[in-house]
Scaffold this active site. Structure first.
Site, mmCIF file in Angstrom:
data_model
loop_
_atom_site.group_PDB
_atom_site.id
_atom_site.type_symbol
_atom_site.label_atom_id
_atom_site.label_comp_id
_atom_site.label_asym_id
_atom_site.label_seq_id
_atom_site.Cartn_x
_atom_site.Cartn_y
_atom_site.Cartn_z
ATOM 1 N N LYS A 194 -7.136 -3.365 5.337
ATOM 2 C CA LYS A 194 -5.873 -2.652 5.519
ATOM 3 C C LYS A 194 -5.509 -2.674 6.993
ATOM 4 O O LYS A 194 -6.252 -2.188 7.840
ATOM 5 C CB LYS A 194 -6.028 -1.212 5.021
ATOM 6 C CG LYS A 194 -4.798 -0.363 5.247
ATOM 7 C CD LYS A 194 -4.903 0.980 4.561
ATOM 8 C CE LYS A 194 -3.723 1.863 4.900
ATOM 9 N NZ LYS A 194 -3.787 3.160 4.224
ATOM 10 N N LYS A 247 -3.796 -5.297 2.294
ATOM 11 C CA LYS A 247 -2.569 -4.514 2.444
ATOM 12 C C LYS A 247 -2.068 -4.602 3.871
ATOM 13 O O LYS A 247 -2.884 -4.433 4.774
ATOM 14 C CB LYS A 247 -2.894 -3.059 2.086
ATOM 15 C CG LYS A 247 -1.756 -2.100 2.193
ATOM 16 C CD LYS A 247 -2.226 -0.713 1.851
ATOM 17 C CE LYS A 247 -1.135 0.260 2.216
ATOM 18 N NZ LYS A 247 -1.630 1.569 2.454
HETATM 19 C C1 PBG Z 1 -2.723 6.493 2.797
HETATM 20 C C2 PBG Z 1 -1.867 5.356 2.386
HETATM 21 C C3 PBG Z 1 -0.773 4.796 3.037
HETATM 22 C C4 PBG Z 1 -0.256 3.820 2.193
HETATM 23 C C5 PBG Z 1 -1.067 3.785 1.079
HETATM 24 N N1 PBG Z 1 -2.064 4.734 1.226
HETATM 25 C C6 PBG Z 1 -0.142 5.166 4.320
HETATM 26 C C7 PBG Z 1 -0.778 4.817 5.608
HETATM 27 O O1 PBG Z 1 -1.884 4.280 5.682
HETATM 28 O O2 PBG Z 1 -0.165 5.174 6.608
HETATM 29 C C8 PBG Z 1 0.961 2.988 2.454
HETATM 30 C C9 PBG Z 1 1.671 2.525 1.234
HETATM 31 C C10 PBG Z 1 3.042 2.011 1.476
HETATM 32 O O3 PBG Z 1 3.507 1.863 2.613
HETATM 33 O O4 PBG Z 1 3.702 1.741 0.475
HETATM 34 N N2 PBG Z 1 -3.507 6.264 3.897
#
Ligand code: PBG
Length: 327
Positions: A194, A247
């Site tokens: 991520k 992601k």
């Molecule tokens: C929680 C999380 C996030 C997303 C998914 N789980 C936000 C982040 O990491 O700031 C983002 C999902 C999206 O942008 O659609 N940590």
């Protein structure tokens, strides 16, 4: 003209093109991310994500019904609590928002597959994904909280948990906590790879989870790095992750392809809020054709190696699959 090899031969007619298609997609690989919030009678549109809503638990079944009808049988829940505190205790409260959503969804839709996003940022007053020590997120102290969040979601009815916090060692910690409590069969889909991404902007508006200070670069990955993706993926696999996620999706197709090469676990990719918002914005201005762009973007993710696709367009994509536009 003498020419033996003519690639255009296989492009003549839709029937033939479909026969020789290299990438095939199926509705069973789609996961729809959904926001649930406290309150009743609420279905509020998210300003930066037109067409996406925050639902109170009583309104959620209508949306789930529509999804099921479209053939999308897998949903991931994000909870938006009314109250936040420094340790994000709402994330593992027995009557927490996401726990209530799981119980209700399980009761009303026993055949839906329910997945819990395991993180603290929607629940902490400071908006970071863990417990703070000064202004730094303390990795090891956070692990126990994450394990508790995962356990409480599973106890409430989650079929699978998906940690998105990017703490080191969290897959192992969650696996151990679930196993100790008898949930040895509950899979973990790790947000293994991520990146610290501006593509999460609209999500943070939707969930009210933007960090109150600083950014997430001390735990999410630097987007200049590809070999580090392999390292993260392998580590989570060793800790017992069942599915590995990359992601965002768009802009990270090289990462998906690379991770797919180095592991035999199923690979998921999350087409995040910013990807959704850009397509919606571009289409609403008439600059691009929405349906065509949705199809092409989805196909590109699958072509790069994705087995499972998380997307706010899940319902639309399922429809396009029915129409034979993609798939
Ligand atoms: C929680 C999380 C996030 C997303 C998914 N789980 C936000 C982040 O990491 O700031 C983002 C999902 C999206 O942008 O659609 N940590």
């Amino acid at each position: 003209m003498e020419m033996i090899i003519r690639p255009r031969r296989l492009r003549k007619g839709a029937n033939l093109r479909k026969m020789v298609r290299e990438t095939r997609m199926d509705k069973s690989s789609l996961i729809y991310p959904m926001f649930v919030r406290e309150g009743t009678g609420i279905r509020e549109e998210i300003p930066t994500m037109p067409g996406q809503f925050r639902y109170s638990v009583d309104q959620m079944p209508y949306a789930l019904e529509e999804l099921s009808k479209a053939g999308v049988g897998r949903v991931m829940f994000f909870g938006i609590p009314d109250h936040k505190d420094p340790c994000g205790s709402g994330a593992y409260a027995e009557d927490g928002i996401v726990q209530k959503a799981f119980r209700e969804a399980k009761k009303r839709f026993p055949d839906l597959y329910l997945i819990g996003d395991v993180c603290m940022c929607e629940y902490t007053s400071h908006g970071h994904c863990g417990i703070l020590k000064g202004e730094y997120v303390d990795n090891d102290q956070t692990l126990s909280c994450l394990a508790q969040i995962a356990l409480s979601q599973v106890q409430a009815g989650a079929d699978m948990v998906a940690p998105s916090d990017m703490m080191d060692g969290r897959v192992g910690a969650i696996r151990a906590r679930l196993d100790e409590n008898g949930y040895t069969e509950t899979p973990i889909m790790s947000y293994a790879v991520k990146y610290a991404s501006a593509f999460y902007g609209p999500f943070r508006d939707a969930a009210g989870s933007a960090p109150a200070f600083g950014d997430r670069k001390a735990y999410q990955m630097d987007y200049h790095n590809l070999r580090e993706a392999v390292k993260e993926a392998m580590l989570d696999a060793e800790e017992g992750a069942d599915i590995l996620m990359v992601k965002p999706a768009m802009s990270y197709l090289d990462v998906i392809a690379r991770v797919k090469e180095v592991t035999d676990l199923p690979i998921a990719a999350y087409s995040v809020s910013g990807e959704y918002a850009m397509i919606k914005a571009g289409a609403s201005l008439g600059y691009v054709d929405e349906a065509s762009i949705i199809c092409e973007t989805a196909a590109s993710a699958y072509r790069s190696g994705v087995d499972i696709y998380l997307t706010y367009f899940a319902k639309e994509i399922a429809g396009f699959m029915d129409e034979g536009r993609i798939g």
